[in-house]
Motif scaffolding. Structure first.
Motif, PDB file in Angstrom:
ATOM      1  N   GLY A  45       7.133 -18.465   0.380  1.00  9.81           N
ATOM      2  CA  GLY A  45       8.146 -17.013  -0.136  1.00  9.81           C
ATOM      3  C   GLY A  45       7.285 -15.950  -0.930  1.00  9.81           C
ATOM      4  O   GLY A  45       5.769 -16.249  -0.845  1.00  9.81           O
ATOM      5  N   PRO A  46       7.852 -14.725  -1.446  1.00 12.10           N
ATOM      6  CA  PRO A  46       6.551 -14.032  -1.966  1.00 12.10           C
ATOM      7  C   PRO A  46       6.091 -14.392  -2.840  1.00 12.10           C
ATOM      8  O   PRO A  46       6.541 -15.253  -4.136  1.00 12.10           O
ATOM      9  N   VAL A  47       4.694 -13.307  -3.604  1.00 12.00           N
ATOM     10  CA  VAL A  47       4.412 -13.882  -4.804  1.00 12.00           C
ATOM     11  C   VAL A  47       3.827 -12.980  -5.174  1.00 12.00           C
ATOM     12  O   VAL A  47       4.322 -11.996  -5.062  1.00 12.00           O
ATOM     13  N   THR A  48       3.782 -12.684  -6.604  1.00 10.32           N
ATOM     14  CA  THR A  48       3.550 -12.020  -7.435  1.00 10.32           C
ATOM     15  C   THR A  48       3.206 -12.733  -8.793  1.00 10.32           C
ATOM     16  O   THR A  48       1.687 -12.947  -9.385  1.00 10.32           O
ATOM     17  N   THR A  73       4.795  -4.442  -0.212  1.00  8.25           N
ATOM     18  CA  THR A  73       4.635  -5.021  -1.536  1.00  8.25           C
ATOM     19  C   THR A  73       4.991  -3.756  -2.411  1.00  8.25           C
ATOM     20  O   THR A  73       6.044  -2.792  -2.233  1.00  8.25           O
ATOM     21  N   THR A  74       5.839  -4.797  -2.868  1.00  7.14           N
ATOM     22  CA  THR A  74       7.143  -3.531  -4.106  1.00  7.14           C
ATOM     23  C   THR A  74       6.474  -4.113  -5.815  1.00  7.14           C
ATOM     24  O   THR A  74       6.493  -4.795  -6.189  1.00  7.14           O
ATOM     25  N   PRO A  75       6.119  -2.242  -5.879  1.00  2.29           N
ATOM     26  CA  PRO A  75       5.959  -2.369  -7.094  1.00  2.29           C
ATOM     27  C   PRO A  75       6.896  -2.318  -8.474  1.00  2.29           C
ATOM     28  O   PRO A  75       8.213  -2.019  -8.144  1.00  2.29           O
ATOM     29  N   ASP A  76       6.560  -2.774  -9.490  1.00  2.00           N
ATOM     30  CA  ASP A  76       7.823  -2.839 -10.518  1.00  2.00           C
ATOM     31  C   ASP A  76       6.868  -2.082 -12.212  1.00  2.00           C
ATOM     32  O   ASP A  76       5.767  -2.564 -12.023  1.00  2.00           O
ATOM     33  N   TRP A  77       7.855  -1.316 -12.521  1.00  2.00           N
ATOM     34  CA  TRP A  77       6.472  -1.145 -13.658  1.00  2.00           C
ATOM     35  C   TRP A  77       7.555  -0.596 -15.026  1.00  2.00           C
ATOM     36  O   TRP A  77       8.378  -0.793 -15.902  1.00  2.00           O
ATOM     37  N   THR A  78       6.389  -0.534 -16.048  1.00  2.00           N
ATOM     38  CA  THR A  78       7.007  -0.505 -17.703  1.00  2.00           C
ATOM     39  C   THR A  78       8.029   1.416 -17.278  1.00  2.00           C
ATOM     40  O   THR A  78       6.839   2.161 -17.097  1.00  2.00           O
ATOM     41  N   LYS A  79       8.849   1.380 -17.508  1.00  2.00           N
ATOM     42  CA  LYS A  79       9.364   2.795 -17.739  1.00  2.00           C
ATOM     43  C   LYS A  79       8.667   3.802 -18.515  1.00  2.00           C
ATOM     44  O   LYS A  79       9.636   4.798 -18.932  1.00  2.00           O
ATOM     45  N   GLU A  80       8.845   3.312 -19.620  1.00  2.00           N
ATOM     46  CA  GLU A  80       9.020   3.331 -21.205  1.00  2.00           C
ATOM     47  C   GLU A  80       7.796   3.983 -21.350  1.00  2.00           C
ATOM     48  O   GLU A  80       6.784   2.979 -20.839  1.00  2.00           O
ATOM     49  N   PRO A  81       7.812   5.310 -22.031  1.00  2.00           N
ATOM     50  CA  PRO A  81       6.222   5.222 -22.904  1.00  2.00           C
ATOM     51  C   PRO A  81       4.981   4.276 -23.756  1.00  2.00           C
ATOM     52  O   PRO A  81       6.415   3.652 -24.461  1.00  2.00           O
ATOM     53  N   ILE A  82       4.357   4.267 -23.421  1.00  2.86           N
ATOM     54  CA  ILE A  82       3.462   2.957 -23.711  1.00  2.86           C
ATOM     55  C   ILE A  82       2.332   3.736 -25.472  1.00  2.86           C
ATOM     56  O   ILE A  82       2.036   4.456 -24.837  1.00  2.86           O
ATOM     57  N   ALA A  83       2.887   3.189 -26.221  1.00  3.14           N
ATOM     58  CA  ALA A  83       2.172   3.914 -27.698  1.00  3.14           C
ATOM     59  C   ALA A  83       0.741   3.646 -27.553  1.00  3.14           C
ATOM     60  O   ALA A  83      -0.143   2.819 -26.693  1.00  3.14           O
ATOM     61  N   PRO A  84      -0.425   3.981 -28.331  1.00  2.00           N
ATOM     62  CA  PRO A  84      -1.664   4.125 -28.249  1.00  2.00           C
ATOM     63  C   PRO A  84      -1.533   2.617 -28.870  1.00  2.00           C
ATOM     64  O   PRO A  84      -1.151   2.396 -29.858  1.00  2.00           O
ATOM     65  N   GLY A  85      -3.282   2.343 -27.981  1.00  2.00           N
ATOM     66  CA  GLY A  85      -2.689   0.711 -28.325  1.00  2.00           C
ATOM     67  C   GLY A  85      -2.376  -0.286 -28.049  1.00  2.00           C
ATOM     68  O   GLY A  85      -2.271  -1.224 -27.987  1.00  2.00           O
ATOM     69  N   LYS A  91       4.192  -4.718 -11.779  1.00  2.00           N
ATOM     70  CA  LYS A  91       3.876  -5.830 -11.640  1.00  2.00           C
ATOM     71  C   LYS A  91       4.075  -5.820  -9.574  1.00  2.00           C
ATOM     72  O   LYS A  91       4.943  -4.829  -9.477  1.00  2.00           O
ATOM     73  N   ALA A  92       3.253  -6.149  -9.467  1.00  2.00           N
ATOM     74  CA  ALA A  92       3.024  -5.732  -7.614  1.00  2.00           C
ATOM     75  C   ALA A  92       3.579  -7.984  -7.434  1.00  2.00           C
ATOM     76  O   ALA A  92       2.849  -8.699  -7.175  1.00  2.00           O
ATOM     77  N   THR A  93       4.462  -7.492  -6.117  1.00  2.00           N
ATOM     78  CA  THR A  93       5.437  -8.472  -5.195  1.00  2.00           C
ATOM     79  C   THR A  93       4.927  -8.105  -3.816  1.00  2.00           C
ATOM     80  O   THR A  93       5.271  -7.109  -3.219  1.00  2.00           O
ATOM     81  N   PHE A  94       4.258  -8.979  -3.198  1.00  6.56           N
ATOM     82  CA  PHE A  94       3.775  -9.413  -1.963  1.00  6.56           C
ATOM     83  C   PHE A  94       5.267  -9.979  -0.702  1.00  6.56           C
ATOM     84  O   PHE A  94       4.792 -11.763  -1.620  1.00  6.56           O
ATOM     85  N   ASP A  95       5.418  -9.902  -0.103  1.00  9.19           N
ATOM     86  CA  ASP A  95       6.407 -10.804   0.971  1.00  9.19           C
ATOM     87  C   ASP A  95       5.413 -11.026   2.018  1.00  9.19           C
ATOM     88  O   ASP A  95       4.843 -10.451   3.164  1.00  9.19           O
ATOM     89  N   VAL A  96       5.724 -12.288   2.172  1.00 10.41           N
ATOM     90  CA  VAL A  96       4.240 -13.371   2.795  1.00 10.41           C
ATOM     91  C   VAL A  96       4.790 -13.649   3.857  1.00 10.41           C
ATOM     92  O   VAL A  96       4.276 -13.970   5.272  1.00 10.41           O
ATOM     93  N   ASN A  97       6.900 -13.485   3.771  1.00  7.07           N
ATOM     94  CA  ASN A  97       6.980 -13.810   5.386  1.00  7.07           C
ATOM     95  C   ASN A  97       5.857 -12.974   6.993  1.00  7.07           C
ATOM     96  O   ASN A  97       7.228 -11.885   7.037  1.00  7.07           O
ATOM     97  N   THR A 121      -5.206  -3.492  -6.860  1.00 10.36           N
ATOM     98  CA  THR A 121      -5.135  -4.487  -5.831  1.00 10.36           C
ATOM     99  C   THR A 121      -5.211  -5.333  -5.980  1.00 10.36           C
ATOM    100  O   THR A 121      -5.397  -6.176  -6.558  1.00 10.36           O
ATOM    101  N   ILE A 122      -4.300  -5.864  -4.461  1.00  4.35           N
ATOM    102  CA  ILE A 122      -3.878  -7.293  -4.402  1.00  4.35           C
ATOM    103  C   ILE A 122      -4.484  -8.017  -3.622  1.00  4.35           C
ATOM    104  O   ILE A 122      -4.566  -7.041  -2.518  1.00  4.35           O
ATOM    105  N   LYS A 123      -5.201  -9.545  -3.115  1.00  5.61           N
ATOM    106  CA  LYS A 123      -5.483  -9.987  -2.021  1.00  5.61           C
ATOM    107  C   LYS A 123      -5.691 -10.722  -1.775  1.00  5.61           C
ATOM    108  O   LYS A 123      -4.854 -11.798  -2.564  1.00  5.61           O
ATOM    109  N   GLY A 124      -5.174 -11.709  -0.877  1.00  6.32           N
ATOM    110  CA  GLY A 124      -5.140 -13.048  -0.171  1.00  6.32           C
ATOM    111  C   GLY A 124      -5.195 -13.884   1.137  1.00  6.32           C
ATOM    112  O   GLY A 124      -5.472 -12.845   1.861  1.00  6.32           O
ATOM    113  N   ASN A 125      -4.996 -14.899   1.243  1.00  8.90           N
ATOM    114  CA  ASN A 125      -4.763 -15.784   2.604  1.00  8.90           C
ATOM    115  C   ASN A 125      -2.833 -16.151   2.680  1.00  8.90           C
ATOM    116  O   ASN A 125      -2.860 -16.954   1.965  1.00  8.90           O
TER     117      ASN A 125
END
Length: 130
Positions: A45-48, A73-85, A91-97, A121-125
């Motif tokens: 199944g999917p890889v993340t 490929t389905t992305p998800d990410w931090t929605k809140e502001p990221i403070a300095p430092g 997150k990238a999820t690739f559906d291999v099916n 970039t994500i890659k694989g086989n």
């Protein structure tokens, strides 16, 4: 008249200096902007993969949009502001099916960071079901 000219000249120089000193966010990927899954089984199944992104600037980093190069490929990410430092995640999820063979997919990260957009970039086989 000379005083007015001098005051205007100093005001313009001060404004130019002040605008060049504005704080700015800078997005940096902690490890690498490329992740290789290697061989993955279609049956599993999917890889993340989770990319850790750091704000190395001096203003809060806001990730406004993340897009993938395809619908598999389905992305998800931090929605809140990221403070300095501090760090956030993309997150990238690739559906291999049904996608047997080598793959390379890109994820574009848009933010208020100094570089505008950042490409991951994500890659694989994918090894077919046996």
């Amino acid at each position: 008249m000379k005083r007015i000219f001098l005051v205007c000249a100093f005001a313009c120089m001060f404004a130019a200096f002040a605008s060049s000193q504005q704080k700015q966010a800078v997005i940096v990927v902690s490890d690498s902007s490329l992740y290789d899954f290697g061989d993955v089984k279609e049956a599993d199944g999917p890889v993340t993969h989770v990319f850790k992104v750091k704000n190395s600037g001096d203003a809060p980093l806001v990730i406004t949009k993340v897009t993938a190069s395809c619908g598999c490929t389905t992305p998800d990410w931090t929605k809140e502001p990221i403070a300095p430092g501090k760090t956030g995640e993309v997150k990238a999820t690739f559906d291999v099916n049904g996608r047997v063979g080598p793959f390379t997919k890109t994820i574009s990260v848009f933010s208020n960071g100094s570089s505008g957009s950042y490409v991951l970039t994500i890659k694989g086989n994918v090894i077919g079901k046996q």
